[in-house]
Write an enzyme that holds these catalytic residues in place. Structure first.
Site: not given
Length: 549
Positions: A210, A441, A480
């Site tokens: 991330s 994601d 994610h």
């Protein structure tokens, strides 16, 4: 990047901050079996003495021995080590608040000569335990237990909560978050490692997911000699444009969502869980077999062609179809944001089976208990991190202007984004980098990372020469950084170790996952995909080969 609008403050008080922080953590990768350069006893092991060392612009708060078996919640018992806490660049900001790059460094008694820098996540602002562990345990050994010295940092500010981006009012703290903190702290922790063990790390690595993935890519592009090997997962590398996409998805679903008594769109009601399951099933039906095997994983995503219009109701809305408004919102969201002239402002998204997983809903739609992260996230980033001082701020997460607001945001992209493909210095240093991304994601498009990787290899001698220092791995079904109907347990750290230290480029990385008990499968280095060899169990990775589509 979190934002709490004035109209949503009451609801957001009920958000479990720990849960939200977990979602936004820089949960870097999946640890696995140890590959060792040989455990080394420190030459002058004196943990407490580290508080007395003098480093420029640095304070050491504490240094204490942590005995073997000490539990570090929620990760469990740890190997014996020295825990150092400190701060770089402590200062009073322009807003009168104290700032600095606080860090944690853990130095194992049995050191292998390696250093791991652990990326952050979201808006940073918190120091995650420097263990080199996942936020959700995979049952594998963390990096500290594997003999790594491990460092983590808060990115240059201390967040009051996961929704706090007020640090953007101080130019120093803002620059630390945008691009500078990793290098600042890495430089200091290497000096502490040298003081403690008697020599520099033999190999230095950085791993992040991330925003931690963006920080890792920033390091490779701006500070190419800091790390020998990098693993960047689901990276927020195109963060200014991804924020526009967050606003776009919010706007599209807000158009069809019912409103509460205050006129606020209730995004969580725009599409039901059964609607998302219907969509996931249809995507699998269209694309699952394109890799030669129907197994719940879309391993050949670039061949996938899906249009949610096939699910549109011919009459009244029911559980077996989607309303025209739902179809339109989904189509527009997956096509990516555009201005009124039809110019693309970010990437499109791949259709993949993970759209019905909790991690997808959490970002795009939210639930009754927690609003969509996209609603919380992009205005805070835009208002306090991306916009130049003096620029008018966004008043509401539902009021983004896709003609006038993107040019204002893009003024800061050179400071924030990690889109450079000029990697000569990193290559000359001998650096190696592994990218990975979940194909489901919902916040950073896998297609955007694929397109970046294609540009990277093209600008560094073509695919063959580019793959000599950079590899990309696509993870079907994964949301994610983790979760979804995916094989999301894999060992990127050993892969980068073997590449840096043994010259073994990772053609494949073995993966398993809770979503498919008993199954193993290779993640293949792009552009190759896993192909079943035609005999043996389809649940065993040994019966698959990585081949071009």
């Amino acid at each position: 990047m979190l934002y709490v609008s004035m109209t949503n403050k009451a609801k957001c008080r009920h958000i479990n901050a720990a849960v939200l922080a977990m979602i936004l953590l820089g949960v870097w990768t999946h640890a696995g079996a140890q590959t060792s350069v040989g455990a080394q006893k420190p030459q002058a092991k004196d943990c407490a003495a580290l508080t007395a060392i003098h480093l420029e612009n640095t304070q050491i708060f504490s240094a204490e021995e942590v005995p073997e078996g000490t539990v570090v919640a929620p990760f469990g018992p740890q190997t014996a080590h020295c825990l150092v806490k400190g701060e770089v660049n402590k200062h009073t900001g322009a807003d009168g608040v104290e700032y600095g790059d606080r860090f944690e460094l853990r130095l194992p008694d049995a050191w292998t000569g390696r250093l791991l820098f652990q990326g952050g996540g979201g808006l940073d602002g918190m120091i995650n335990p420097a263990l080199g562990a996942m936020a959700v345990g995979s049952g594998e050994k963390d990096a500290l237990s594997r003999g790594y010295a491990v460092a983590s940092t808060d990115g240059g500010h201390q967040g009051r909560n996961p929704a706090d981006a007020s640090f953007g009012s101080d130019p120093e703290a803002l620059a630390d978050y945008q691009y500078r903190s990793t290098d600042r702290v890495a430089t200091v922790v290497k000096k502490i490692v040298t003081q403690y063990y008697g020599h520099l790390p033999q190999h230095s690595y950085m791993v992040g997911c991330s925003n931690g993935g963006r920080e890792a890519m920033i390091a490779s592009q701006r500070y190419p000699s800091d790390f020998d090997g990098i693993v960047a997962g689901d990276p927020a590398f195109h963060l200014t444009r991804a924020a526009i996409a967050e606003a776009w998805a919010t706007a599209r679903f807000a158009e069809i969502a019912p409103k509460d008594e205050h006129g606020i769109p209730q995004l969580q009601l725009a599409v039901s869980d059964s609607d998302l399951k219907l969509m996931s099933t249809a995507i699998l039906k269209a694309c699952d077999a394109l890799d030669g095997l129907t197994d719940g994983l879309i391993e050949n995503p670039e061949a996938c062609r899906f249009d949610p219009a096939v699910l549109q109701c011919k009459g009244e809305k029911n559980d077996s179809c989607l309303s025209p408004g739902q179809v339109h919102a989904i189509q527009e969201t997956f096509a990516g944001p555009k201005n009124s002239a039809g110019v693309a402002l970010y990437s499109d998204w791949p259709y993949d089976a993970g759209v019905d997983a909790p991690g997808w809903r959490a970002w795009i739609l939210g639930t009754e208990k927690m609003p969509a992260i996209n609603v919380l996230i992009y205005p805070q980033f835009v208002n306090h991190v991306a916009l130049e001082p003096g620029e008018p701020q966004l008043a509401s997460p539902f009021a983004f202007d896709f003609d006038t607001d993107p040019p204002r945001i893009e003024k800061s992209q050179d400071k924030i984004d990690a889109t450079s493909t000029q990697m000569a210095a990193f290559r000359e240093h001998g650096g190696k980098i592994i990218f990975y991304t979940g194909m489901s994601d919902p916040v950073f498009s896998a297609n955007d990372l694929i397109h970046y990787y294609q540009r990277l290899t093209q600008n560094n001698g073509g695919m063959d020469q580019g793959r000599a220092f950079a590899r990309l791995f696509l993870i079907p079904g994964m949301n994610h950084c983790m979760g979804g109907p995916a094989l999301d347990n894999f060992d990127g750290l050993t892969a980068i170790e073997n590449w840096v230290e043994k010259g073994e480029a990772p053609g494949k990385i073995m993966a398993t996952g809770k979503a498919f008990p008993g199954r193993s499968r290779p993640l293949c280095s792009y552009p190759e995909i896993p192909r079943y060899k035609g005999s043996g169990s389809t649940e065993d990775a040994a019966n698959f080969a990585c081949k071009n589509p």
